[in-house]
Design a protein around this motif. Structure first.
Motif, PDB file in Angstrom:
ATOM      1  N   SER A  43       0.783  -1.274   0.105  1.00  0.00           N
ATOM      2  CA  SER A  43       0.120   0.029   0.074  1.00  0.00           C
ATOM      3  C   SER A  43       0.600   1.138   0.120  1.00  0.00           C
ATOM      4  N   GLN A  62      -4.472   3.709   3.114  1.00  0.00           N
ATOM      5  CA  GLN A  62      -5.484   4.752   2.962  1.00  0.00           C
ATOM      6  C   GLN A  62      -6.745   4.280   3.825  1.00  0.00           C
ATOM      7  N   ASP A  66      -8.228   6.601   6.864  1.00  0.00           N
ATOM      8  CA  ASP A  66      -9.721   6.978   6.770  1.00  0.00           C
ATOM      9  C   ASP A  66     -10.287   6.624   8.360  1.00  0.00           C
ATOM     10  N   CYS A  89       4.565   6.508   5.632  1.00  0.00           N
ATOM     11  CA  CYS A  89       3.075   6.645   4.819  1.00  0.00           C
ATOM     12  C   CYS A  89       2.018   6.926   5.814  1.00  0.00           C
ATOM     13  N   TYR A  90       1.880   5.973   6.861  1.00  0.00           N
ATOM     14  CA  TYR A  90       0.589   6.057   7.775  1.00  0.00           C
ATOM     15  C   TYR A  90       0.703   7.474   8.448  1.00  0.00           C
ATOM     16  N   ARG A  93      -0.248  10.130   6.028  1.00  0.00           N
ATOM     17  CA  ARG A  93      -2.155  10.174   5.583  1.00  0.00           C
ATOM     18  C   ARG A  93      -2.818  10.516   6.631  1.00  0.00           C
ATOM     19  N   GLN A  97      -5.208  13.855   6.797  1.00  0.00           N
ATOM     20  CA  GLN A  97      -6.718  13.659   6.761  1.00  0.00           C
ATOM     21  C   GLN A  97      -7.445  14.054   8.013  1.00  0.00           C
TER      22      GLN A  97
END
Length: 242
Positions: A43, A62, A66, A89-90, A93, A97
């Motif tokens: 991912s 993702q 979310d 990455c975590y 993101r 968000q």
């Protein structure tokens, strides 16, 4: 299941991309209507792989971001493979968000996925898994006081009960649950949900041992398997960097 090459998080990025594209192309040939990338490591490089399929692609990182964005927490931890941790990455993101300012802590676990893979279902072997969990999680729980922990590798939810027993006040988040909800919304929007009332079925392809996969599938409750078939693994040494 690319059993021949686990754990993915210990491979360099170009190899991960190449192996992912190999599997994506295999699924594209079978005309899947959606692709769920359960592997958190893949991912993290999804932007370099998604063009290998023509269908919508959903990924675990993702989905995890979310899910975190909907929580009322201030301090979030992420445990993952070393590659996922190093990619940041975590945290990136989640912070992008979240509607509120969060502290996001990430820990790369070099041995946990392998320990879960080899010891699942073996009460004696689970002692090694729990010892590794203490090594990786104690500092985030007791020193950094995280309120929620994202299980950033598909192996980790398999020992969710062990984690809950070790840290009973810690909320755990499995990105797979959010990804399933996102998939359902997508299939509804495209008019592709299968509403048949009969139980679904599963065809599994693995580059590893068929016998081991069947044994482990039974341990985690997969009961609707129609077939388990062997897929020759990508030969890493012969694959040029992408």
């Amino acid at each position: 299941g690319d059993g021949a090459h686990i754990p993915y998080g210990n491979h360099p990025e170009d190899k991960i991309v190449a192996m992912a594209r190999y599997m994506f192309s295999f699924l594209e040939q079978r005309r899947v209507k959606a692709l769920l990338v359960a592997c958190n490591t893949i991912s993290c490089v999804i932007d370099r792989c998604a063009d290998a399929v023509s269908c919508p692609t959903f990924n675990a990182v993702q989905a995890g971001a979310d899910a975190v964005s909907r929580l009322d927490v201030d301090r979030v931890g992420v445990i993952s493979t070393v590659f996922t941790h190093n990619s940041r990455c975590y945290p990136q993101r989640i912070l992008a968000q979240s509607p509120k300012k969060l502290v996001v802590l990430s820990c790369g676990c070099p041995d946990l996925a392998r320990l879960v893979e080899h010891n699942l279902g073996d009460p004696g072997g689970m002692a090694a898994v729990e010892a590794d969990l203490h090594q990786e999680l104690d500092h985030m729980v007791y020193d950094d006081h995280i309120q929620c922990c994202v299980l950033g590798c598909t192996h980790y939810p398999l020992v969710e009960d062990n984690i809950r027993r070790l840290y009973p006040t810690l909320d755990l988040l499995d990105p797979a649950r959010q990804m399933a909800k996102t998939l359902a919304r997508d299939l509804d929007a495209r008019g592709l949900r299968n509403d048949q009332r009969a139980p679904g079925r599963m065809d599994i392809f693995t580059t590893g041992s068929l016998e081991e996969y069947i044994k482990k599938a039974n341990r985690v409750g997969l009961t609707s398997i129609r077939s388990v078939q062997y897929l020759p693994p990508m030969q890493i040494a012969d694959q040029p960097a992408i």
